[in-house]
Design a protein around this motif. Structure first.
Motif, PDB file in Angstrom:
ATOM      1  N   UNK A  20     -17.208 -13.364 129.235  1.00  0.00           N
ATOM      2  CA  UNK A  20     -17.683 -12.224 130.020  1.00  0.00           C
ATOM      3  C   UNK A  20     -19.194 -12.296 130.227  1.00  0.00           C
ATOM      4  N   UNK A  21     -19.925 -12.641 129.169  1.00  0.00           N
ATOM      5  CA  UNK A  21     -21.391 -12.747 129.273  1.00  0.00           C
ATOM      6  C   UNK A  21     -21.773 -13.844 130.259  1.00  0.00           C
ATOM      7  N   UNK A  22     -21.068 -14.982 130.192  1.00  0.00           N
ATOM      8  CA  UNK A  22     -21.363 -16.075 131.120  1.00  0.00           C
ATOM      9  C   UNK A  22     -21.126 -15.641 132.564  1.00  0.00           C
ATOM     10  N   UNK A  23     -20.029 -14.943 132.799  1.00  0.00           N
ATOM     11  CA  UNK A  23     -19.721 -14.456 134.157  1.00  0.00           C
ATOM     12  C   UNK A  23     -20.817 -13.512 134.655  1.00  0.00           C
ATOM     13  N   UNK A  24     -21.263 -12.626 133.784  1.00  0.00           N
ATOM     14  CA  UNK A  24     -22.302 -11.663 134.163  1.00  0.00           C
ATOM     15  C   UNK A  24     -23.615 -12.383 134.458  1.00  0.00           C
ATOM     16  N   UNK A  25     -23.981 -13.337 133.600  1.00  0.00           N
ATOM     17  CA  UNK A  25     -25.215 -14.108 133.811  1.00  0.00           C
ATOM     18  C   UNK A  25     -25.153 -14.836 135.148  1.00  0.00           C
ATOM     19  N   UNK A  74     -12.922 -12.493 141.735  1.00  0.00           N
ATOM     20  CA  UNK A  74     -12.115 -12.810 140.558  1.00  0.00           C
ATOM     21  C   UNK A  74     -12.907 -12.729 139.258  1.00  0.00           C
ATOM     22  N   UNK A  75     -14.250 -12.777 139.331  1.00  0.00           N
ATOM     23  CA  UNK A  75     -15.029 -12.679 138.095  1.00  0.00           C
ATOM     24  C   UNK A  75     -15.101 -11.247 137.569  1.00  0.00           C
ATOM     25  N   UNK A  76     -15.204 -10.279 138.452  1.00  0.00           N
ATOM     26  CA  UNK A  76     -15.274  -8.891 137.987  1.00  0.00           C
ATOM     27  C   UNK A  76     -13.980  -8.478 137.280  1.00  0.00           C
ATOM     28  N   UNK A  77     -12.781  -8.746 137.867  1.00  0.00           N
ATOM     29  CA  UNK A  77     -11.561  -8.472 137.091  1.00  0.00           C
ATOM     30  C   UNK A  77     -11.510  -9.248 135.781  1.00  0.00           C
ATOM     31  N   UNK A  78     -12.000 -10.486 135.804  1.00  0.00           N
ATOM     32  CA  UNK A  78     -11.981 -11.290 134.584  1.00  0.00           C
ATOM     33  C   UNK A  78     -12.889 -10.698 133.512  1.00  0.00           C
ATOM     34  N   UNK A  79     -14.040 -10.181 133.918  1.00  0.00           N
ATOM     35  CA  UNK A  79     -14.947  -9.540 132.966  1.00  0.00           C
ATOM     36  C   UNK A  79     -14.266  -8.332 132.326  1.00  0.00           C
ATOM     37  N   UNK A  80     -13.586  -7.541 133.160  1.00  0.00           N
ATOM     38  CA  UNK A  80     -12.875  -6.355 132.648  1.00  0.00           C
ATOM     39  C   UNK A  80     -11.801  -6.770 131.650  1.00  0.00           C
ATOM     40  N   UNK A  81     -11.045  -7.814 131.988  1.00  0.00           N
ATOM     41  CA  UNK A  81      -9.983  -8.292 131.099  1.00  0.00           C
ATOM     42  C   UNK A  81     -10.571  -8.837 129.801  1.00  0.00           C
ATOM     43  N   UNK A  82     -11.678  -9.566 129.904  1.00  0.00           N
ATOM     44  CA  UNK A  82     -12.302 -10.117 128.704  1.00  0.00           C
ATOM     45  C   UNK A  82     -12.784  -9.018 127.761  1.00  0.00           C
ATOM     46  N   UNK A  83     -13.315  -7.955 128.326  1.00  0.00           N
ATOM     47  CA  UNK A  83     -13.857  -6.878 127.500  1.00  0.00           C
ATOM     48  C   UNK A  83     -12.748  -5.978 126.945  1.00  0.00           C
ATOM     49  N   UNK A  84     -11.773  -5.641 127.796  1.00  0.00           N
ATOM     50  CA  UNK A  84     -10.721  -4.701 127.389  1.00  0.00           C
ATOM     51  C   UNK A  84      -9.506  -5.390 126.799  1.00  0.00           C
ATOM     52  N   UNK A  85      -9.315  -6.670 127.088  1.00  0.00           N
ATOM     53  CA  UNK A  85      -8.152  -7.388 126.599  1.00  0.00           C
ATOM     54  C   UNK A  85      -7.020  -7.454 127.592  1.00  0.00           C
ATOM     55  N   UNK A  86      -6.999  -6.563 128.570  1.00  0.00           N
ATOM     56  CA  UNK A  86      -5.964  -6.558 129.596  1.00  0.00           C
ATOM     57  C   UNK A  86      -6.450  -5.693 130.753  1.00  0.00           C
ATOM     58  N   UNK A  87      -5.670  -5.704 131.837  1.00  0.00           N
ATOM     59  CA  UNK A  87      -6.054  -4.934 133.024  1.00  0.00           C
ATOM     60  C   UNK A  87      -4.794  -4.621 133.819  1.00  0.00           C
ATOM     61  N   UNK A  88      -4.783  -3.476 134.456  1.00  0.00           N
ATOM     62  CA  UNK A  88      -3.650  -3.073 135.284  1.00  0.00           C
ATOM     63  C   UNK A  88      -3.453  -4.091 136.409  1.00  0.00           C
ATOM     64  N   UNK A  89      -2.217  -4.630 136.516  1.00  0.00           N
ATOM     65  CA  UNK A  89      -1.872  -5.614 137.536  1.00  0.00           C
ATOM     66  C   UNK A  89      -2.885  -6.769 137.567  1.00  0.00           C
ATOM     67  N   UNK A  90      -3.170  -7.295 136.387  1.00  0.00           N
ATOM     68  CA  UNK A  90      -4.197  -8.338 136.310  1.00  0.00           C
ATOM     69  C   UNK A  90      -3.807  -9.593 137.086  1.00  0.00           C
TER      70      UNK A  90
END
Length: 245
Positions: A20-25, A74-90
């Motif tokens: 997630x940090x790498x994606x944000x950077x 695709x990075x923003x959903x991935x960041x959410x999944x990395x932080x929360x562990x899952x995502x609605x309709x990931x």
């Protein structure tokens, strides 16, 4: 970044946060680079006309904006999944993001070769044959990307279609390298090392990308190769924005 559909909650928290940090950077870096090149292209005196520097920063801005915009899907959903562990309709969000970024990444190379041609050649000297071939291959690849057989929104791998959709992409990469070699051999306004650096980074980005694109769903650990691939794009955009090779 990795384009597999592994559920992030199966990864250790440290690995998820690191990704997630790498994606944000990466996204922040691209915002800075795109903003810099937008300012540089606007700051060139209109009286000078469309100079090599103008083409460098104007096309560089377009490439950076296209790359950043496509990857954000695709990075923003991935960041959410990395932080929360899952995502609605990931699977849907990751699949749509991978499709969009595949299209924008293909368009990226059309602009890259146009930038090189515009910086060094007069209009009657352009690599028109190469540019037209890349454009035709781009249209073919985009059509192939839209076929449902690609199974963008599922975890199910489709190696056959992964190969099919990437054949024209590989051809685009080869043509871009040859086109940039032509530009480098006739370079006047920028040193050969400027173009050579970009050529090497283009080649490396394909080397890191293709194993993931073809086998990423079957062998998720290959997704780690997308990190050096992304770094290649960061260095390339940094060279265009700031480099004096």
């Amino acid at each position: 970044m990795s384009n597999d559909f592994n559920e992030k909650k199966t990864k250790p928290l440290g690995a998820r946060l690191g990704e997630a940090i790498f994606c944000i950077v990466y996204l922040v870096f691209m915002v800075v680079v795109v903003s810099h090149m937008a300012g540089k292209s606007r700051g060139i005196t209109p009286m000078l006309g469309e100079t090599p520097d103008y083409y460098r920063y104007a096309f560089g801005f377009l490439m950076g904006a296209l790359l950043m915009g496509g990857d954000a899907f695709h990075l923003i959903p991935r960041i959410i999944i990395d932080i929360r562990g899952s995502m609605y309709k990931e699977n849907v969000f990751l699949g749509a993001g991978s499709l969009i970024s595949s299209i924008t990444m293909t368009l990226f190379y059309n602009i890259l070769i146009a930038m090189g041609d515009s910086m060094e050649y007069s209009p009657d000297e352009y690599n028109y044959g190469i540019e037209k071939a890349i454009l035709v291959l781009t249209l073919i690849r985009i059509i192939l990307l839209l076929f449902p057989q690609n199974k963008w929104y599922t975890k199910e791998p489709s190696r056959k279609w992964a190969i099919i959709r990437n054949v024209p992409f590989i051809m685009i990469g080869v043509l871009v390298v040859f086109g940039l070699l032509n530009v480098m051999n006739h370079s006047i306004h920028y040193p050969s090392s400027f173009y050579l650096t970009i050529i090497i980074l283009v080649i490396l980005s394909f080397v890191f990308y293709l194993p993931v694109a073809i086998l990423g769903k079957e062998k998720p650990k290959l997704g780690m190769l997308m990190i050096p691939k992304t770094i290649c794009y960061m260095i390339m955009m940094g060279v265009i924005a700031y480099g004096n090779c």
